[in-house]
Design a protein around this motif. Structure first.
Motif, PDB file in Angstrom:
ATOM      1  N   VAL A 130       0.841  -1.200   0.000  1.00 16.23           N
ATOM      2  CA  VAL A 130       0.000   0.000   0.000  1.00 16.23           C
ATOM      3  C   VAL A 130       0.877   1.252   0.000  1.00 16.23           C
ATOM      4  O   VAL A 130       0.684   2.169  -0.789  1.00 16.23           O
ATOM      5  N   TYR A 131       1.878   1.277   0.866  1.00 11.46           N
ATOM      6  CA  TYR A 131       2.744   2.447   1.001  1.00 11.46           C
ATOM      7  C   TYR A 131       3.514   2.733  -0.293  1.00 11.46           C
ATOM      8  O   TYR A 131       3.582   3.862  -0.751  1.00 11.46           O
ATOM      9  N   ARG A 132       4.085   1.718  -0.873  1.00 10.51           N
ATOM     10  CA  ARG A 132       4.885   1.913  -2.091  1.00 10.51           C
ATOM     11  C   ARG A 132       4.037   1.870  -3.363  1.00 10.51           C
ATOM     12  O   ARG A 132       4.548   2.034  -4.450  1.00 10.51           O
ATOM     13  N   GLN A 133       2.756   1.639  -3.196  1.00  8.52           N
ATOM     14  CA  GLN A 133       1.791   1.648  -4.305  1.00  8.52           C
ATOM     15  C   GLN A 133       2.274   0.795  -5.479  1.00  8.52           C
ATOM     16  O   GLN A 133       2.463   1.283  -6.591  1.00  8.52           O
ATOM     17  N   PHE A 134       2.476  -0.483  -5.196  1.00  9.11           N
ATOM     18  CA  PHE A 134       2.906  -1.399  -6.254  1.00  9.11           C
ATOM     19  C   PHE A 134       1.889  -1.345  -7.386  1.00  9.11           C
ATOM     20  O   PHE A 134       0.698  -1.526  -7.174  1.00  9.11           O
ATOM     21  N   THR A 135       2.386  -1.121  -8.589  1.00 10.11           N
ATOM     22  CA  THR A 135       1.488  -0.996  -9.737  1.00 10.11           C
ATOM     23  C   THR A 135       1.357  -2.291 -10.525  1.00 10.11           C
ATOM     24  O   THR A 135       0.457  -2.432 -11.335  1.00 10.11           O
ATOM     25  N   ASP A 136       2.304  -3.215 -10.278  1.00 11.70           N
ATOM     26  CA  ASP A 136       2.208  -4.498 -10.980  1.00 11.70           C
ATOM     27  C   ASP A 136       2.841  -5.601 -10.129  1.00 11.70           C
ATOM     28  O   ASP A 136       3.484  -5.337  -9.122  1.00 11.70           O
ATOM     29  N   VAL A 137       2.660  -6.822 -10.575  1.00 15.75           N
ATOM     30  CA  VAL A 137       3.159  -7.976  -9.840  1.00 15.75           C
ATOM     31  C   VAL A 137       4.686  -7.990  -9.807  1.00 15.75           C
ATOM     32  O   VAL A 137       5.298  -8.396  -8.812  1.00 15.75           O
ATOM     33  N   GLY A 138       5.319  -7.501 -10.866  1.00 16.80           N
ATOM     34  CA  GLY A 138       6.781  -7.472 -10.927  1.00 16.80           C
ATOM     35  C   GLY A 138       7.384  -6.657  -9.787  1.00 16.80           C
ATOM     36  O   GLY A 138       8.352  -7.083  -9.149  1.00 16.80           O
ATOM     37  N   ARG A 139       6.812  -5.511  -9.511  1.00 15.51           N
ATOM     38  CA  ARG A 139       7.312  -4.652  -8.406  1.00 15.51           C
ATOM     39  C   ARG A 139       7.098  -5.354  -7.060  1.00 15.51           C
ATOM     40  O   ARG A 139       7.922  -5.281  -6.175  1.00 15.51           O
ATOM     41  N   PHE A 140       5.970  -6.043  -6.948  1.00 19.52           N
ATOM     42  CA  PHE A 140       5.664  -6.788  -5.729  1.00 19.52           C
ATOM     43  C   PHE A 140       6.691  -7.906  -5.525  1.00 19.52           C
ATOM     44  O   PHE A 140       7.202  -8.103  -4.430  1.00 19.52           O
ATOM     45  N   LEU A 141       7.015  -8.615  -6.593  1.00 21.19           N
ATOM     46  CA  LEU A 141       8.004  -9.694  -6.524  1.00 21.19           C
ATOM     47  C   LEU A 141       9.393  -9.160  -6.160  1.00 21.19           C
ATOM     48  O   LEU A 141      10.134  -9.802  -5.416  1.00 21.19           O
ATOM     49  N   GLU A 142       9.742  -7.980  -6.681  1.00 18.25           N
ATOM     50  CA  GLU A 142      11.029  -7.365  -6.332  1.00 18.25           C
ATOM     51  C   GLU A 142      11.128  -7.140  -4.823  1.00 18.25           C
ATOM     52  O   GLU A 142      12.162  -7.396  -4.217  1.00 18.25           O
ATOM     53  N   GLU A 143      10.045  -6.659  -4.236  1.00 20.60           N
ATOM     54  CA  GLU A 143      10.038  -6.406  -2.790  1.00 20.60           C
ATOM     55  C   GLU A 143      10.178  -7.718  -2.025  1.00 20.60           C
ATOM     56  O   GLU A 143      10.909  -7.803  -1.043  1.00 20.60           O
ATOM     57  N   LEU A 144       9.501  -8.761  -2.481  1.00 22.81           N
ATOM     58  CA  LEU A 144       9.615 -10.070  -1.835  1.00 22.81           C
ATOM     59  C   LEU A 144      11.032 -10.617  -1.955  1.00 22.81           C
ATOM     60  O   LEU A 144      11.577 -11.173  -0.990  1.00 22.81           O
ATOM     61  N   GLU A 145      11.643 -10.469  -3.135  1.00 20.01           N
ATOM     62  CA  GLU A 145      13.013 -10.933  -3.318  1.00 20.01           C
ATOM     63  C   GLU A 145      13.983 -10.174  -2.417  1.00 20.01           C
ATOM     64  O   GLU A 145      14.906 -10.766  -1.863  1.00 20.01           O
ATOM     65  N   THR A 146      13.787  -8.877  -2.273  1.00 19.45           N
ATOM     66  CA  THR A 146      14.619  -8.085  -1.374  1.00 19.45           C
ATOM     67  C   THR A 146      14.481  -8.590   0.060  1.00 19.45           C
ATOM     68  O   THR A 146      15.470  -8.740   0.773  1.00 19.45           O
ATOM     69  N   LEU A 147      13.262  -8.867   0.458  1.00 20.74           N
ATOM     70  CA  LEU A 147      13.012  -9.396   1.805  1.00 20.74           C
ATOM     71  C   LEU A 147      13.699 -10.742   2.005  1.00 20.74           C
ATOM     72  O   LEU A 147      14.360 -10.968   3.020  1.00 20.74           O
ATOM     73  N   LEU A 148      13.586 -11.627   1.034  1.00 22.24           N
ATOM     74  CA  LEU A 148      14.222 -12.943   1.125  1.00 22.24           C
ATOM     75  C   LEU A 148      15.749 -12.816   1.141  1.00 22.24           C
ATOM     76  O   LEU A 148      16.437 -13.523   1.889  1.00 22.24           O
ATOM     77  N   HIS A 149      16.286 -11.917   0.341  1.00 29.21           N
ATOM     78  CA  HIS A 149      17.732 -11.697   0.297  1.00 29.21           C
ATOM     79  C   HIS A 149      18.238 -11.192   1.657  1.00 29.21           C
ATOM     80  O   HIS A 149      19.290 -11.631   2.127  1.00 29.21           O
ATOM     81  N   GLN A 150      17.522 -10.280   2.282  1.00 31.21           N
ATOM     82  CA  GLN A 150      17.927  -9.742   3.587  1.00 31.21           C
ATOM     83  C   GLN A 150      17.820 -10.793   4.675  1.00 31.21           C
ATOM     84  O   GLN A 150      18.562 -10.757   5.648  1.00 31.21           O
ATOM     85  N   LYS A 151      16.918 -11.737   4.493  1.00 30.34           N
ATOM     86  CA  LYS A 151      16.730 -12.796   5.494  1.00 30.34           C
ATOM     87  C   LYS A 151      17.904 -13.785   5.496  1.00 30.34           C
ATOM     88  O   LYS A 151      18.229 -14.366   6.521  1.00 30.34           O
ATOM     89  N   ARG A 152      18.533 -13.972   4.334  1.00 31.10           N
ATOM     90  CA  ARG A 152      19.640 -14.927   4.212  1.00 31.10           C
ATOM     91  C   ARG A 152      20.885 -14.448   4.863  1.00 31.10           C
ATOM     92  O   ARG A 152      21.267 -13.630   5.399  1.00 31.10           O
TER      93      ARG A 152
END
Length: 152
Positions: A130-152
């Motif tokens: 909501v905050y970053r106003q994802f406009t498509d699934v690709g942007r949403f996936l980028e955020e998830l990948e960033t989260l997964l990368h930081q978790k490792r």
């Protein structure tokens, strides 16, 4: 303190508790007229904190609005309400500790996401979407990948 039920001006204090590291006093009261009970919160009156929105408009900081957004992000998650209330208090304290009384809304959003990530990752992704106003699934996936990368 006037009774919220009958308007009578006299009540007795039944219980007093300190909240938010002593910055708030919670009092449980009983009306001397109708005998109904109600709770009051006492806070130090502080200089207003003003939020500059993305469109340039100004709005007074509203902790209830921030809590409402967090509650939506944490819907159906097992996060206790007191945890979210404490998060709002910490963010407000951080903002007030700065010398500026005008804060960009982006700064508040970043503070929320930074702290929410460590509380619940699903709530973090919901809030970020909501905050970053994802406009498509690709942007949403980028955020998830960033989260997964930081978790490792």
């Amino acid at each position: 303190m006037r009774c919220i039920y009958c308007g009578h001006s006299e009540s007795k204090v039944l219980e007093t508790r300190s909240l938010e590291e002593g910055r708030v006093i919670r009092r449980r009261r009983e009306c001397m007229d109708c005998s109904r009970r109600f709770t009051t919160l006492e806070r130090v009156e502080e200089t207003p904190l003003v939020v500059r929105k993305k469109d340039g408009s100004l709005e007074t900081f509203d902790r209830n609005k921030l809590l409402s957004g967090l509650l939506r992000a944490c819907e159906k998650r097992s996060i206790p309400l007191h945890t979210l209330e404490e998060l709002v208090s910490v963010i407000e304290r951080d903002l007030r500790s700065q010398s500026e009384r005008e804060v960009p809304s982006q700064q508040i959003g970043e503070l929320v996401m930074q702290r929410l990530r460590s509380i619940d990752e699903v709530a973090y992704v919901r809030f970020a979407s909501v905050y970053r106003q994802f406009t498509d699934v690709g942007r949403f996936l980028e955020e998830l990948e960033t989260l997964l990368h930081q978790k490792r």
